[in-house]
Design a protein around this motif. Structure first.
Motif, short mmCIF file in Angstrom:
data_model
loop_
_atom_site.label_atom_id
_atom_site.label_comp_id
_atom_site.label_asym_id
_atom_site.label_seq_id
_atom_site.Cartn_x
_atom_site.Cartn_y
_atom_site.Cartn_z
N VAL A 1 0.81 -1.06 0.02
CA VAL A 1 0.05 -0.08 -0.19
C VAL A 1 0.93 1.24 -0.11
O VAL A 1 0.69 2.40 -0.38
N LEU A 2 2.15 1.19 0.81
CA LEU A 2 2.91 2.31 0.79
C LEU A 2 3.79 2.35 -0.60
O LEU A 2 4.46 1.49 -0.95
N PRO A 3 3.57 3.57 -1.20
CA PRO A 3 4.49 3.87 -2.39
C PRO A 3 6.09 3.56 -2.13
O PRO A 3 6.24 4.23 -1.10
N ALA B 1 -4.27 5.55 -5.08
CA ALA B 1 -5.30 5.22 -6.20
C ALA B 1 -5.60 6.24 -7.26
O ALA B 1 -5.71 6.19 -8.42
N ARG B 2 -5.53 7.50 -6.90
CA ARG B 2 -5.97 8.82 -7.57
C ARG B 2 -4.66 8.82 -8.29
O ARG B 2 -4.81 9.86 -9.24
N GLY C 1 -2.53 -4.64 -0.14
CA GLY C 1 -4.22 -4.53 -0.70
C GLY C 1 -3.89 -5.11 -2.12
O GLY C 1 -3.02 -5.55 -2.53
N ARG C 2 -5.13 -5.28 -2.38
CA ARG C 2 -5.58 -5.91 -3.71
C ARG C 2 -5.33 -5.17 -4.74
O ARG C 2 -5.31 -3.96 -4.69
N CYS C 3 -4.92 -5.64 -5.96
CA CYS C 3 -4.83 -4.71 -7.04
C CYS C 3 -5.76 -3.93 -7.49
O CYS C 3 -5.79 -2.68 -7.81
N GLY C 4 -6.99 -4.09 -7.04
CA GLY C 4 -8.33 -3.23 -7.38
C GLY C 4 -8.34 -2.26 -6.26
O GLY C 4 -9.53 -1.61 -6.41
N ASP C 5 -7.64 -2.29 -5.19
CA ASP C 5 -7.86 -1.50 -4.09
C ASP C 5 -7.69 -0.04 -4.31
O ASP C 5 -6.93 0.38 -5.09
N VAL D 1 -8.57 15.70 0.64
CA VAL D 1 -7.67 15.10 -0.15
C VAL D 1 -7.91 14.58 -1.40
O VAL D 1 -7.53 14.92 -2.61
N LEU D 2 -8.96 13.73 -1.70
CA LEU D 2 -9.38 13.12 -2.93
C LEU D 2 -10.12 14.31 -3.86
O LEU D 2 -10.21 14.15 -4.94
#
Length: 358
Positions: free
Chosen positions: A65-67, A317-318, A354-358, A271-272
């Motif tokens: 999840v962490l880049p 994800a954004r 996380g899953r790839c779709g998260d 943020v989003l």
């Protein structure tokens, strides 16, 4: 969960809407221009922590999840160690813990002796740490020589430039002129000035929130002051570092107006809506406790109740199809043991999958 912070002030609502549209356009343009320059997975996996992430993902535990390459720490959390042993031993520990970046809270090291900015920059580089930002005071009306943006803007920017910082900001609230809408408009003008000056040097000026920024204007009790800040600052000049802990505390403290009417919000929505305006985050955890003023008791990252997997996943994800521009700084205002805090927090954030779709 609404993705649009609400306000009852028509003019302010218009400004917020316009800022949002400008932000989306700016973010899309930036992604298109620099997307090709995003680091490759093989390059990012050079650090021990990233290598562990890659191995874990290969075992079917899901993607990190962490880049990669974006975990930092606010050195205020380690001020006791910096003051007693100096930057060099602290940086060596952070390198072992898998940190990639550091955010300064001052450039001195107490009993360890004087250090120049050039030496500090080189020391960070030698330990694989990227100095990403720094906190400096906003103003000191009692001292014309204070090391603040208001009193010594040129010196503050000179030092940031010498360290090679890409961001230079303040953790001071915009309360210089009071708590009315007009007072915050005046503070926004100050921030625009600092941001324009920083941009001319290739840096981004940012403001780090505490809970009180989300309170309401004393002259217009239906207007949230944070909305005034967003509406009145130029998105090309002023950026935000969201302290997630204090934003969640504000959700608890200021989810109702003074008259008791509901005024719910979620920090993630801000943020989003304008992800490009939030290049930096403070990742700080808390145990939920509604008997306290803040609604939480601060703890090491991973030991509390704030859902960082969801928060990081939604934000990253954004931007997953463009250049990553978010940086995540762990912090604890008063850790029981600062090295243990730094180590545990890094381990927790690197363990999130996380899953790839998260």
């Amino acid at each position: 969960m609404s993705s649009k912070p609400t306000t009852s002030d028509p003019e302010l609502a218009h400004r917020l809407s316009r800022r949002g549209m400008l932000g989306v356009a700016a973010g899309a343009t930036a992604a298109a221009l620099v997307g090709a320059a995003a680091p490759t997975a093989s390059a990012a996996s050079a650090t021990p922590a990233a290598a562990a992430d890659s191995a874990a993902a290969g075992k079917g535990r899901g993607r990190p999840v962490l880049p990669p390459g974006r975990l930092g720490i606010q050195l205020y959390s380690l001020r006791d160690k910096v003051s007693s042993v100096g930057f060099a031993p602290v940086f060596a520990e952070l390198e072992k813990y898998g940190y990639d970046e550091i955010e300064f809270a001052g450039y001195t090291q107490g009993s360890a002796g004087a250090i120049t900015l050039a030496q500090l920059k080189r020391l960070a580089r030698d330990h694989g740490l990227n100095p990403i930002g720094s906190h400096v005071g906003y103003y000191d009306n009692n001292n014309p020589n204070a090391y603040t943006f208001a009193q010594n803007l040129t010196k503050v920017l000179d030092d940031a430039e010498a360290l090679g910082l890409k961001h230079i900001g303040t953790a001071s609230g915009p309360f210089r002129y009071g708590t009315t809408v007009d007072a915050w408009k005046r503070a926004a003008e100050d921030f625009n000035t600092y941001g324009e000056a920083a941009r001319k040097r290739g840096m981004k000026f940012y403001q780090h929130n505490h809970a009180e920024e989300f309170s309401f204007a004393t002259d217009k009790p239906k207007v949230r002051l944070y909305d005034v800040l967003l509406a009145e600052t130029d998105p090309d000049f002023v950026y935000l570092e969201m302290d997630i802990y204090w934003a969640f505390s504000a959700q608890f403290r200021f989810g109702k107006r003074a008259d008791g009417t509901p005024a719910p919000f979620h920090p993630l929505d801000y943020v989003l809506k304008q992800p490009h305006r939030y290049p930096l985050f403070h990742v700080k955890d808390g145990i939920r406790d509604e008997t306290t003023r803040d609604g939480y008791r601060m703890t090491d990252v991973g030991d509390g109740d704030i859902d960082y997997k969801k928060f990081l996943s939604k934000v990253t994800a954004r931007t997953q199809h463009g250049k990553r521009y978010h940086h995540w700084q762990t912090e604890h205002d008063n850790p029981v043991e600062s090295y243990a805090f730094a180590r545990k927090s890094s381990e927790h954030l690197h363990s999130l999958r996380g899953r790839c779709g998260d």
